[in-house]
Design a protein around this motif. Structure first.
Motif, short mmCIF file in Angstrom:
data_model
loop_
_atom_site.label_atom_id
_atom_site.label_comp_id
_atom_site.label_asym_id
_atom_site.label_seq_id
_atom_site.Cartn_x
_atom_site.Cartn_y
_atom_site.Cartn_z
N TYR A 141 0.85 -1.19 0.00
CA TYR A 141 0.00 0.00 0.00
C TYR A 141 0.89 1.24 0.00
CZ TYR A 141 -3.69 -3.17 1.71
OH TYR A 141 -4.59 -4.20 1.86
N ILE A 142 0.66 2.15 -0.93
CA ILE A 142 1.40 3.41 -0.92
C ILE A 142 1.17 4.12 0.41
CG2 ILE A 142 1.56 5.70 -1.98
CD1 ILE A 142 0.93 4.41 -4.66
N GLU A 143 -0.02 3.93 0.97
CA GLU A 143 -0.35 4.58 2.25
C GLU A 143 0.49 4.08 3.42
OE1 GLU A 143 -4.17 4.74 -0.23
OE2 GLU A 143 -2.55 3.29 0.14
N ASN A 144 1.15 2.92 3.26
CA ASN A 144 2.05 2.48 4.32
C ASN A 144 3.08 3.55 4.64
OD1 ASN A 144 0.78 0.02 4.50
ND2 ASN A 144 2.31 -1.11 3.33
N THR A 145 3.43 4.32 3.63
CA THR A 145 4.37 5.43 3.82
C THR A 145 3.67 6.77 3.93
OG1 THR A 145 6.05 4.23 2.55
CG2 THR A 145 6.44 6.57 2.92
N THR A 146 2.73 7.02 3.03
CA THR A 146 2.15 8.36 2.96
C THR A 146 1.22 8.70 4.11
OG1 THR A 146 0.35 7.59 1.52
CG2 THR A 146 2.35 8.42 0.45
N ASP A 147 0.74 7.68 4.84
CA ASP A 147 -0.10 7.97 6.01
C ASP A 147 0.73 8.53 7.17
OD1 ASP A 147 -2.44 7.27 4.82
OD2 ASP A 147 -2.68 5.35 5.87
N ASN A 148 2.04 8.48 7.05
CA ASN A 148 2.91 8.89 8.17
C ASN A 148 3.99 9.85 7.70
OD1 ASN A 148 1.87 6.88 10.34
ND2 ASN A 148 2.31 5.58 8.58
N GLY A 150 4.25 13.07 8.53
CA GLY A 150 4.50 14.20 9.42
C GLY A 150 5.96 14.38 9.79
N ALA A 151 6.59 13.30 10.25
CA ALA A 151 7.99 13.39 10.68
C ALA A 151 8.91 13.68 9.50
CB ALA A 151 8.41 12.09 11.37
N ALA A 152 8.61 13.09 8.35
CA ALA A 152 9.45 13.32 7.17
C ALA A 152 9.41 14.78 6.75
CB ALA A 152 8.99 12.42 6.02
N LEU A 153 8.23 15.37 6.80
CA LEU A 153 8.10 16.77 6.43
C LEU A 153 8.75 17.68 7.47
CD1 LEU A 153 4.42 16.74 5.13
CD2 LEU A 153 6.50 16.92 3.77
N GLN A 154 8.73 17.24 8.72
CA GLN A 154 9.32 18.05 9.79
C GLN A 154 10.85 18.00 9.77
OE1 GLN A 154 7.97 17.03 13.72
NE2 GLN A 154 9.29 18.53 14.74
N TYR A 155 11.39 16.78 9.54
CA TYR A 155 12.84 16.60 9.64
C TYR A 155 13.53 16.47 8.29
CZ TYR A 155 11.70 15.77 14.53
OH TYR A 155 11.23 15.91 15.82
N SER A 213 5.29 18.83 -1.58
CA SER A 213 5.22 19.64 -0.36
C SER A 213 5.99 20.94 -0.47
CB SER A 213 5.76 18.85 0.83
OG SER A 213 7.15 18.59 0.69
N GLY A 214 6.95 20.98 -1.40
CA GLY A 214 7.81 22.16 -1.49
C GLY A 214 8.85 22.22 -0.39
N LYS A 215 9.03 21.08 0.29
CA LYS A 215 10.01 21.02 1.37
C LYS A 215 11.08 19.99 1.01
CE LYS A 215 6.65 22.15 4.99
NZ LYS A 215 6.03 21.71 6.28
N PRO A 216 12.32 20.18 1.47
CA PRO A 216 13.37 19.21 1.16
C PRO A 216 13.15 17.90 1.94
CG PRO A 216 14.20 20.89 2.67
CD PRO A 216 12.83 21.34 2.25
N VAL A 217 12.98 16.82 1.22
CA VAL A 217 12.81 15.49 1.83
C VAL A 217 13.65 14.51 1.03
CG1 VAL A 217 11.22 13.64 2.44
CG2 VAL A 217 10.45 16.02 2.58
N ALA A 279 0.42 13.68 -3.46
CA ALA A 279 -0.19 15.02 -3.37
C ALA A 279 -1.37 15.00 -2.41
CB ALA A 279 -0.64 15.49 -4.76
N ALA A 280 -2.22 13.97 -2.49
CA ALA A 280 -3.36 13.86 -1.61
C ALA A 280 -2.93 13.71 -0.16
CB ALA A 280 -4.23 12.69 -2.02
N ALA A 281 -1.86 12.94 0.06
CA ALA A 281 -1.37 12.71 1.43
C ALA A 281 -0.76 13.98 2.01
CB ALA A 281 -0.36 11.58 1.44
N VAL A 282 -0.02 14.72 1.21
CA VAL A 282 0.63 15.93 1.70
C VAL A 282 -0.41 16.95 2.17
CG1 VAL A 282 1.95 17.96 0.95
CG2 VAL A 282 2.77 15.64 0.41
N LYS A 283 -1.56 16.98 1.53
CA LYS A 283 -2.59 17.95 1.89
C LYS A 283 -3.12 17.70 3.31
CE LYS A 283 -4.32 18.88 -2.79
NZ LYS A 283 -5.47 18.74 -3.71
N THR A 284 -3.07 16.45 3.75
CA THR A 284 -3.63 16.12 5.07
C THR A 284 -2.56 15.81 6.11
OG1 THR A 284 -3.83 13.77 4.43
CG2 THR A 284 -5.72 15.20 4.02
N ALA A 285 -1.28 15.90 5.71
CA ALA A 285 -0.20 15.54 6.63
C ALA A 285 -0.05 16.61 7.72
CB ALA A 285 1.09 15.39 5.86
#
Length: 285
Positions: A141-148, A150-155, A213-217, A279-285
């Motif tokens: 499931y792509i959601e195995n990663t995209t559901d979580n 938050g930490a990736a976008l933060q760090y 997201s426009g953020k470095p990941v 894109a859908a996941a980033v909107k709700t992260a």
């Protein structure tokens, strides 16, 4: 009558919704859930909601009564689910179910990950039960990663041990659509479908997260021991962390890749692009 197990969960609920959208009368759908209260909204729409706890065989006979086609969504309680699946298959056979569609994993016969063991044994059990079957070998499931995310976008880092392994990931919605097709059409008895989307690596997924997201990941590939420490440090119980690391190592060996186009053929369209899912996941992260 079509019965969907784990109907209050992510995948099961999507399957029920897809069945309704395909015109299956609500009264001909059974949403079987361990906690029926969580499917109360489906009951309000006319879907039959029944209690079905894989660990309590006495609930399964009533849940499966009158069922023609059963979607058996694999349990998520590692260490218990083989017995749970045994209970469900035995109940299905006793109820006279005409088809079991079981959600398995890619390349179940040869997949060497810990999580694949129960799927492989369950497939064999279903074959031996005498009930007609179809195996829906769902990709990652792509959601195995995209559901979580938050930490990736933060760090700015996605960590794992998947290396450069190709992942034929797909969204839950696409895999639910494939299940709904099987449940509402004929000609699937004995079929084994390897269901995967367009492959990507974790490095490519991280780059897509950065783009959307426009953020470095970036993706940080870690040795198994180091990734285990990261997970445990984040509060993941050690036994579950070991399973996650083992799954990543399986990805690195190519065990979540398939060249099959079964998913696209069943749903009649290309699978959801990674960019759209991210894109859908980033909107709700």
């Amino acid at each position: 009558m079509i019965t969907v197990t784990a109907a209050a969960g992510h995948l099961g609920r999507l399957v029920v919704e897809d069945l309704l959208q395909r015109g299956v009368p609500a009264g001909q759908i059974v949403a079987a859930a361990r906690n029926p209260a969580k499917a109360a909204d489906l009951a309000e729409r006319g879907v039959q909601v029944r209690e079905a706890d894989y660990s309590r065989p006495e609930t399964l006979a009533a849940a499966f009564a009158g069922t023609d086609k059963l979607l058996l969504i694999s349990g998520n309680e590692v260490g218990q689910r083989l017995q749970q699946h045994t209970n469900a298959v035995q109940a299905a056979a006793a109820a006279g179910v005409q088809l079991i569609a079981y959600t398995s994993t890619l390349r179940a016969e040869t997949n060497s990950t810990i999580l694949a063991e129960d799927h492989r044994t369950t497939e064999a059990m279903i074959r031996e039960s005498g009930v007609p079957y179809v195996f829906l070998r769902n990709g990652w499931y792509i959601e195995n990663t995209t559901d979580n995310l938050g930490a990736a976008l933060q760090y700015g880092t996605l960590a794992g041990s998947a290396g450069d392994g190709q992942i034929s990931g797909a969204t839950r919605a696409d895999l639910a659509a494939a299940a709904a097709v099987v449940l509402t059409s004929d000609g699937h008895d004995g079929a084994v479908y390897e269901l995967g989307g367009t492959p990507y690596t974790m490095t490519e997924l991280a780059a897509e997260v950065a783009t959307q997201s426009g953020k470095p990941v970036t993706y940080q590939n870690l040795p198994a021991d180091a990734y285990t420490e990261v997970l445990v440090g984040a509060g993941v119980p050690a036994p579950f962390a070991a399973l996650l690391v083992d799954s990543d190592l399986g990805i690195s060996r190519g065990e979540q890749f398939t060249p099959s186009t079964d998913l696209q053929r069943l749903i009649g369209r290309p699978s959801t692009p990674l960019a759209d899912a991210v894109a859908a996941a980033v909107k709700t992260a």
